[in-house]
Write an enzyme that holds these catalytic residues in place. Structure first.
Site, PDB file in Angstrom:
ATOM      1  N   SER A 173     -10.118  -1.020   6.909  1.00 59.44           N
ATOM      2  CA  SER A 173      -9.514  -0.714   5.480  1.00 59.44           C
ATOM      3  C   SER A 173      -8.883  -2.007   4.993  1.00 59.44           C
ATOM      4  CB  SER A 173      -8.452   0.186   5.623  1.00 59.44           C
ATOM      5  OG  SER A 173      -9.178   1.659   5.728  1.00 59.44           O
ATOM      6  N   LYS A 182       0.897  -1.409   0.104  1.00 64.90           N
ATOM      7  CA  LYS A 182       0.028  -0.124  -0.188  1.00 64.90           C
ATOM      8  C   LYS A 182       0.744   1.279   0.000  1.00 64.90           C
ATOM      9  CE  LYS A 182      -3.949   1.726   2.383  1.00 64.90           C
ATOM     10  NZ  LYS A 182      -4.984   1.532   3.781  1.00 64.90           N
ATOM     11  N   SER A 198      -9.457   1.538   2.730  1.00 68.07           N
ATOM     12  CA  SER A 198      -8.716   2.524   2.196  1.00 68.07           C
ATOM     13  C   SER A 198      -7.689   1.614   1.134  1.00 68.07           C
ATOM     14  CB  SER A 198      -7.855   3.393   2.723  1.00 68.07           C
ATOM     15  OG  SER A 198      -7.287   2.815   3.698  1.00 68.07           O
TER      16      SER A 198
END
Length: 453
Positions: free
Chosen positions: A177, A75, A153
């Site tokens: 997330s 990420k 996210s």
């Protein structure tokens, strides 16, 4: 199906094939790179490291390690040595390069992972939807006909795993997330107890709630990834489902389920009961108190504003307006309100733990809806903003309970063939990670005839 039988494409099965001479790391990396370049996965990556990945995967020493040189994704909020850490933003694109890898990244590399690239995310990790106006939102791989949200996210991490480009998608979970995109994309997402994995080198949203964790293609892969990220061994159990007592909270977490989620969740409960598990519905009235406890904005708003305050003053016009509005809500929280929030959370955790005493784990739908079309929530007019915040609140509602609890949770697929993905969340309070993982592995096996007919 044998106990804990897995799909043939998970990491552990792939390693077994390679080490038995029926495949190679190079071939797997070629497939991963092809997937990463495909229309499905290309938007999931903000940057790929093709040459570096080919070099790493060819290293015999790396192939002998637990992850065998197989590809993982990272990420965009994790430090990678020599690169800036933009966290899905434009305002940090020219930030100073990181001096070293984040500990989570370093641990994956030390275990033999090949890092394929940095993945798309909601700007500064502040949304469960997965859209980002600065970059093209990757569509959910589960629906080829209608572009749907991936969840956030950790949006790109989920798509990279579900789309075949990575075996592990390293991400973070502050209010869901990891579990939200795992549920919406039909893969596995495990949020461990926060203190078990290092937060250093990950750009923060909320120091109180942030958790470093990952998405995978199976529960056994999730266990392996967690052991590497946490630097600990999971205490495994082969106890069957009839050995477990599982709770289903009725308060709020079952409200407003869409038809697909409601049917999949009930079918999953029936299958677990048929496999011998004791499944008992309970009231968990403390959940109703979360709204009043967080009425002044909650940890994410207050702690993110403290981090972003100077950056907002200097470059606030470059933020996603939806993210900026949520961060700036933290500007109004007074010191005594923040201290009261800490105290109220501590008391709330004690009440919830008391209510769950005697249960091995808890079952809930991970999220109450299937992935809506991107077009409904993409940046646009006021009606789309309204839809975005409504969907975001729905997606965060169930998984964020676990973050406030300082607990652990895993989302596993429970939808049937031909259905949009639905996640079953198995959760408990802090440091019950091993029990949650053991229950999940048994549940995955019990549900396999539904999810993989």
């Amino acid at each position: 199906m044998s106990p804990h039988a897995q799909p043939p494409h998970d990491l552990i099965a792939t390693l077994e094939r390679i080490r038995a001479g029926r495949g190679s790391t190079a071939a797997e990396l070629d497939r991963a790179l092809e997937a990463a370049d495909s229309p499905v996965c290309a938007p999931a990556f903000l940057k790929t490291f093709r040459d570096q990945a080919l070099q790493q995967a060819a290293d015999p020493a790396r192939q002998a390690l637990p992850l065998g040189g197989l590809p993982v994704s990272v990420k965009d909020l994790f430090d990678l040595a020599g690169q800036p850490t933009p966290a899905g933003s434009r305002v940090l694109a020219d930030a100073p390069a990181a001096q070293r890898d984040a500990p989570a990244v370093a641990r994956l590399k030390a275990a033999g992972a090949t890092v394929l690239g940095r993945t798309h995310m909601t700007e500064f990790a502040f949304s469960g939807v997965g859209t980002n106006p600065h970059f093209r939102t990757p569509a959910n791989p589960a629906d080829a006909a209608t572009p749907r949200i991936p969840g956030g996210s950790s949006s790109g991490a989920a798509v990279s795993v579900a789309g075949g480009a990575a075996f592990i998608g390293l991400g973070s979970d502050t209010g869901g997330s990891i579990r939200i995109p795992a549920a919406l994309c039909g893969i596995v997402g495990f949020k461990n107890t926060q203190r078990l994995t290092p937060l250093e080198g990950a750009l923060p949203l909320s120091a109180t709630l942030d958790t470093v964790c990952a998405m995978t293609r199976s529960v056994r892969d999730a266990i392996l990834a967690h052991e590497i990220l946490a630097g600990r061994q999971v205490v495994r159990s082969t106890a069957p489902l009839r050995a477990y007592r599982l709770a289903v909270p009725c308060t709020q977490m079952l409200d407003g389920l869409d038809a697909t989620v409601a049917a999949a969740f009930e079918r999953a409960l029936d299958r677990l009961r048929s496999a011998g598990a004791t499944v008992q519905e309970i009231e968990l009235d403390a959940i109703r108190d979360l709204g009043s406890i967080q009425a002044t904005g909650g940890f994410s708003a207050a702690e993110s504003f403290a981090w972003h305050r100077s950056l907002l003053e200097a470059r606030g016009d470059g933020y996603d307006p939806r993210v900026r509005a949520r961060i700036e809500r933290g500007a109004g929280m007074k010191a005594h309100e923040y201290l009261e929030l800490i105290r109220a959370r501590r008391d709330w955790i004690a009440r919830v733990e008391a209510s769950l005493r005697g249960f091995d784990a808890v079952l809930s739908p991970t999220v109450p809806i299937v992935a809506p079309p991107i077009a409904q929530v993409a940046p646009g007019d006021a009606s789309r903003d309204e839809a975005f915040f409504r969907v975001n609140a729905l997606l965060l509602r169930n998984p964020s309970v676990v973050n406030m609890l300082d607990g652990c949770a895993i989302s596993i697929p429970c939808h049937g063939a031909g259905e949009l993905p639905v996640g079953l969340m198995i959760w408990q309070s802090a440091m019950r990670d091993d029990t949650v993982l053991n229950v999940a592995q048994q549940a995955e096996t019990a549900l396999a005839s539904i999810t993989r007919p």
